[in-house]
Scaffold this active site. Structure first.
Site, PDB file in Angstrom:
ATOM      1  N   LYS A  13       0.667  -1.078  -0.036  1.00 46.01           N
ATOM      2  CA  LYS A  13      -0.035   0.203   0.044  1.00 46.01           C
ATOM      3  C   LYS A  13       0.766   1.192   0.011  1.00 46.01           C
ATOM      4  CE  LYS A  13      -2.141   1.614   3.781  1.00 46.01           C
ATOM      5  NZ  LYS A  13      -2.044   3.190   3.681  1.00 46.01           N
TER       6      LYS A  13
ATOM      7  N   ASP B 295      -3.544   4.144  -2.036  1.00 47.10           N
ATOM      8  CA  ASP B 295      -4.420   4.622  -0.890  1.00 47.10           C
ATOM      9  C   ASP B 295      -4.308   6.377  -0.792  1.00 47.10           C
ATOM     10  OD1 ASP B 295      -6.438   4.680   1.237  1.00 47.10           O
ATOM     11  OD2 ASP B 295      -4.952   4.054   2.692  1.00 47.10           O
TER      12      ASP B 295
ATOM     13  N   LYS C  31      -7.257   8.075  -0.775  1.00 42.07           N
ATOM     14  CA  LYS C  31      -8.362   8.765  -0.345  1.00 42.07           C
ATOM     15  C   LYS C  31      -8.998  10.074  -0.874  1.00 42.07           C
ATOM     16  CE  LYS C  31      -7.458   6.596   4.006  1.00 42.07           C
ATOM     17  NZ  LYS C  31      -6.113   6.130   3.888  1.00 42.07           N
TER      18      LYS C  31
ATOM     19  N   ASP D  80     -12.871  15.464  -3.093  1.00 37.91           N
ATOM     20  CA  ASP D  80     -13.128  16.609  -3.671  1.00 37.91           C
ATOM     21  C   ASP D  80     -14.459  16.862  -4.404  1.00 37.91           C
ATOM     22  OD1 ASP D  80     -12.222  19.219  -4.692  1.00 37.91           O
ATOM     23  OD2 ASP D  80      -9.982  18.427  -4.090  1.00 37.91           O
TER      24      ASP D  80
ATOM     25  N   THR E  17     -10.924   4.386  10.631  1.00 40.89           N
ATOM     26  CA  THR E  17     -10.972   3.376  11.594  1.00 40.89           C
ATOM     27  C   THR E  17     -10.314   3.891  12.794  1.00 40.89           C
ATOM     28  OG1 THR E  17      -8.504   2.297  11.024  1.00 40.89           O
ATOM     29  CG2 THR E  17     -10.594   1.124  10.283  1.00 40.89           C
TER      30      THR E  17
ATOM     31  N   ARG F 103       2.111  -1.471  11.094  1.00 47.17           N
ATOM     32  CA  ARG F 103       3.185  -1.210  11.968  1.00 47.17           C
ATOM     33  C   ARG F 103       3.552  -2.687  12.771  1.00 47.17           C
ATOM     34  NH1 ARG F 103       0.520   4.097  14.293  1.00 47.17           N
ATOM     35  NH2 ARG F 103      -1.330   3.076  13.337  1.00 47.17           N
TER      36      ARG F 103
END
Length: 232
Positions: free
Chosen positions: A32, A59, A61, A64, A118, A210
């Site tokens: 990603k 990714d 996002k 607009d 999330t 992570r």
């Protein structure tokens, strides 16, 4: 292979650090690329991933006005990415125009709507964003809006994936961040679930960052995730 359903984020600030992660984890097939790295490195990182025959989840996002979202999606298809995100809250028109914008490409990416980040919890949804819905209901409404406009799937919390799978059906892609192995800390993710539980709940892909990339031994952490998923 079940391991191909794990997407590892290149959440690092420089191209050099991204390449180091790619070299360290050659068995990871799906990566990603988010805002931080893309703003820093630009399309170069996408070219490197394609050269290494990796799948790409871009990714960014997009959120607009409809014309801008559609143009951004159209431009992104030129890089040969596999998954591409935009916010469901951009609205019905933006979602529909995005679908139309990528339809002329040779191999268009799958478009994924962000239902709800999330990191947002129920209190923030109600008191900060002033949205009078429970988290699962809101996520479902956003996913249904996306599905109605022809969007291929949604990014959602694993806590919502079972409901979305039941309502949206088997052809609607569900990608889940907020996935944490049993041995990892939740960090700033609020609505988390283990990899095995998320897959069993109906997730198509898991985003696990992570716990792998910042581990003292990322290779060992990756292997542990794969071992967990071998149970599925």
């Amino acid at each position: 292979m079940i391991n191909d359903r794990v997407i590892v984020p290149l959440d690092v600030p420089t191209l050099e650090e991204a390449i180091a992660l790619l070299d360290l984890l050659p068995r990871v097939s799906f990566w990603k690329v988010g805002l931080e790295l893309f703003v820093s490195a630009g399309p170069s990182i996408l070219e490197i991933l394609k050269e290494r025959e990796k799948r790409i989840f871009l990714d960014l996002k997009f959120h607009d006005i409809p014309n801008t979202v559609a143009g951004a999606c159209r431009s992104a298809t030129k890089y040969g990415v596999d998954l591409l995100t935009l916010h469901a809250t951009a609205g019905r028109k933006a979602l529909s125009q995005a679908v139309e914008a990528i339809s002329t490409g040779d191999k268009p990416p799958k478009l994924l709507a962000i239902s709800l980040l999330t990191s947002i919890n129920s209190r923030e949804l109600a008191f900060d964003l002033k949205i009078p819905l429970e988290l699962p209901e809101y996520a479902l409404q956003m996913a249904l809006l996306a599905q109605e406009t022809g969007i291929d799937g949604a990014v959602c919390s694993p806590q919502e994936v079972s409901q979305l799978r039941q309502v949206c059906g088997s052809d609607f892609l569900l990608v889940c961040p907020g996935v944490r192995p049993t041995w990892a800390e939740a960090g700033d993710q609020r609505r988390v679930m283990t990899p095995v539980s998320a897959i069993k709940a109906g997730a198509d892909y898991l985003v696990i960052g992570r716990p792998i990339t910042t581990a003292s031994n990322p290779v060992e952490a990756w292997e542990k995730v794969c071992q967990e998923l071998a149970e599925v």
